[in-house]
Design an enzyme around this catalytic site. Structure first.
Site, short mmCIF file in Angstrom:
data_model
loop_
_atom_site.label_atom_id
_atom_site.label_comp_id
_atom_site.label_asym_id
_atom_site.label_seq_id
_atom_site.Cartn_x
_atom_site.Cartn_y
_atom_site.Cartn_z
N THR A 60 0.85 -1.19 0.00
CA THR A 60 0.00 0.00 0.00
C THR A 60 0.89 1.24 0.00
OG1 THR A 60 -0.05 0.07 2.42
CG2 THR A 60 -1.87 -1.07 1.35
N SER A 62 1.36 4.60 1.75
CA SER A 62 0.95 5.08 3.07
C SER A 62 0.03 6.29 2.95
CB SER A 62 2.18 5.47 3.90
OG SER A 62 3.08 4.39 4.00
N HIS A 67 3.09 9.86 5.74
CA HIS A 67 4.26 10.34 5.00
C HIS A 67 4.75 11.66 5.60
CE1 HIS A 67 3.29 7.94 1.08
NE2 HIS A 67 4.21 7.33 1.79
N GLU A 114 13.00 -1.83 -3.36
CA GLU A 114 11.68 -2.46 -3.27
C GLU A 114 11.81 -3.88 -3.86
OE1 GLU A 114 8.36 -1.91 -2.30
OE2 GLU A 114 8.17 -3.89 -3.21
N ASP A 148 16.25 -6.88 -1.84
CA ASP A 148 15.81 -7.10 -0.47
C ASP A 148 16.31 -5.93 0.39
OD1 ASP A 148 15.21 -7.86 2.07
OD2 ASP A 148 16.48 -9.64 2.09
N THR A 223 9.23 -8.27 4.79
CA THR A 223 9.17 -9.73 4.68
C THR A 223 9.94 -10.18 3.45
OG1 THR A 223 7.58 -11.57 4.60
CG2 THR A 223 6.96 -9.61 3.40
N1 SAH Z 1 6.66 3.92 1.29
C1 SAH Z 1 5.93 3.08 0.38
C2 SAH Z 1 5.36 1.97 1.23
C3 SAH Z 1 4.92 0.80 0.47
S1 SAH Z 1 4.22 -0.49 1.53
C4 SAH Z 1 4.82 3.92 -0.24
O1 SAH Z 1 4.26 4.75 0.47
O2 SAH Z 1 4.51 3.74 -1.42
C5 SAH Z 1 5.70 -1.33 2.02
C6 SAH Z 1 6.54 -1.81 0.88
O3 SAH Z 1 7.61 -2.58 1.40
C7 SAH Z 1 5.80 -2.71 -0.10
O4 SAH Z 1 5.89 -2.15 -1.37
C8 SAH Z 1 6.54 -4.04 -0.01
O5 SAH Z 1 6.57 -4.71 -1.25
C9 SAH Z 1 7.91 -3.59 0.46
N2 SAH Z 1 8.73 -4.59 1.14
C10 SAH Z 1 8.38 -5.44 2.14
N3 SAH Z 1 9.42 -6.19 2.52
C11 SAH Z 1 10.48 -5.79 1.75
C12 SAH Z 1 11.85 -6.20 1.67
N4 SAH Z 1 12.36 -7.17 2.46
N5 SAH Z 1 12.64 -5.59 0.78
C13 SAH Z 1 12.14 -4.61 -0.04
N6 SAH Z 1 10.87 -4.19 -0.02
C14 SAH Z 1 10.04 -4.78 0.88
#
Ligand code: SAH
Length: 258
Positions: A60, A62, A67, A114, A148, A223
């Protein structure tokens, strides 16, 4: 407070956040004004409502107030020329706001990491539609990468600011190691589903680390890509009425509610 910070366009959304006292500094106001949230929210949704919006793949964007709060916590550390790492960059919106604050000063490096390739691609597409961001991407002082995020981004470390957009069980050690002396890290810490706390970690010039809890939050988990895709597929099946018998938590998880 924050639930009334809706706008009908980007400018009125920022104005509402300012009236509510959530946007306080001119640096944050200018940067949020320069990046139109509407570009980063999928078609058919309500980008200027003060609520998280689904991006697909279990991610999602945020809520605007979340933010803004994170930006205000970090603003003093994002001077022109700063190095910033945004972990879980999702839509790419916040990475671009950071990029606007760090600017194109010598030394500025802003990177979003991401793990969902499709989100990286759409964040790049949206960013290339913003002239100054396209310039920063071309000049290689802004990167939006698949990877990651728990491993950070050693190539551009150390960072003055690290923002984590997903909830971690603990502060990821690699991120702490990549925080520069004098730097600040913001990360939601806690289990999936809560209780989670937005945690502020400061590293002083001597390398000593201190942490404090800012507020209770609800973020999607930090995750593995495999676990996130698996859960997203399960939830999609569940919403089509075809869920397999399971006791897994299928409730929608919204990032960044308080
Ligand atoms: N700040 C972003 C938040 C997206 S939600 C925004 O406002 O658009 C959190 C994000 O973390 C998701 O897109 C999810 O895919 C990513 N995420 C979760 N675990 C991750 C990991 N281990 N490495 C990279 N991205 C990860």
């Amino acid at each position: 407070m924050s639930w009334t910070c809706h706008g009908s366009n980007n400018a009125s959304m920022v104005a509402a956040l300012k009236r509510a006292g959530i946007v306080r500094s001119s640096a944050v106001e200018e940067a949020m004004t320069a990046v139109d949230r509407g570009r980063f929210v999928p078609q058919g949704q309500a980008p200027y409502q003060d609520a998280p919006q689904p991006l697909g793949f279990g991610a999602t964007i945020s809520a605007p107030h979340m933010h803004a709060m994170c930006l205000e916590l970090l603003a003093e550390h994002i001077r022109p020329g700063a190095r910033v790492l945004d972990v879980g960059s999702g839509s790419g919106y916040l990475t671009l706001v950071f990029a606007h604050m760090a600017g194109r000063e010598p030394g500025a490096r802003v990177v979003g990491v991401e793990h969902i390739r499709e989100l990286v691609d759409s964040s790049l597409e949206a960013s290339r539609g913003v002239a100054w961001a396209a310039d920063m991407l071309r000049d290689d002082c802004l990167r939006l990468l698949q990877g990651d995020g728990t491993a950070g981004y050693p190539e551009w470390a150390p960072f003055d600011v690290i923002h984590v957009g997903a909830a971690a069980a603990c502060v990821p050690p690699a991120l702490l190691a990549q925080l520069a002396p004098g730097g600040r890290l913001v990360v939601p810490v806690g289990p999936e589903g809560g209780p989670q706390h937005l945690t502020l970690v400061d590293k002083d010039e001597g390398g000593r680390v201190s942490a404090r809890r800012e507020m209770g939050v609800m973020y999607v988990p930090l995750t593995s890509e495999e676990a996130q895709r698996g859960k997203a597929a399960l939830m999609a099946a569940w919403s089509r009425g075809a869920a397999p018998a399971t006791d897994q938590d299928g409730s929608p998880r919204e990032n960044a509610t308080r």
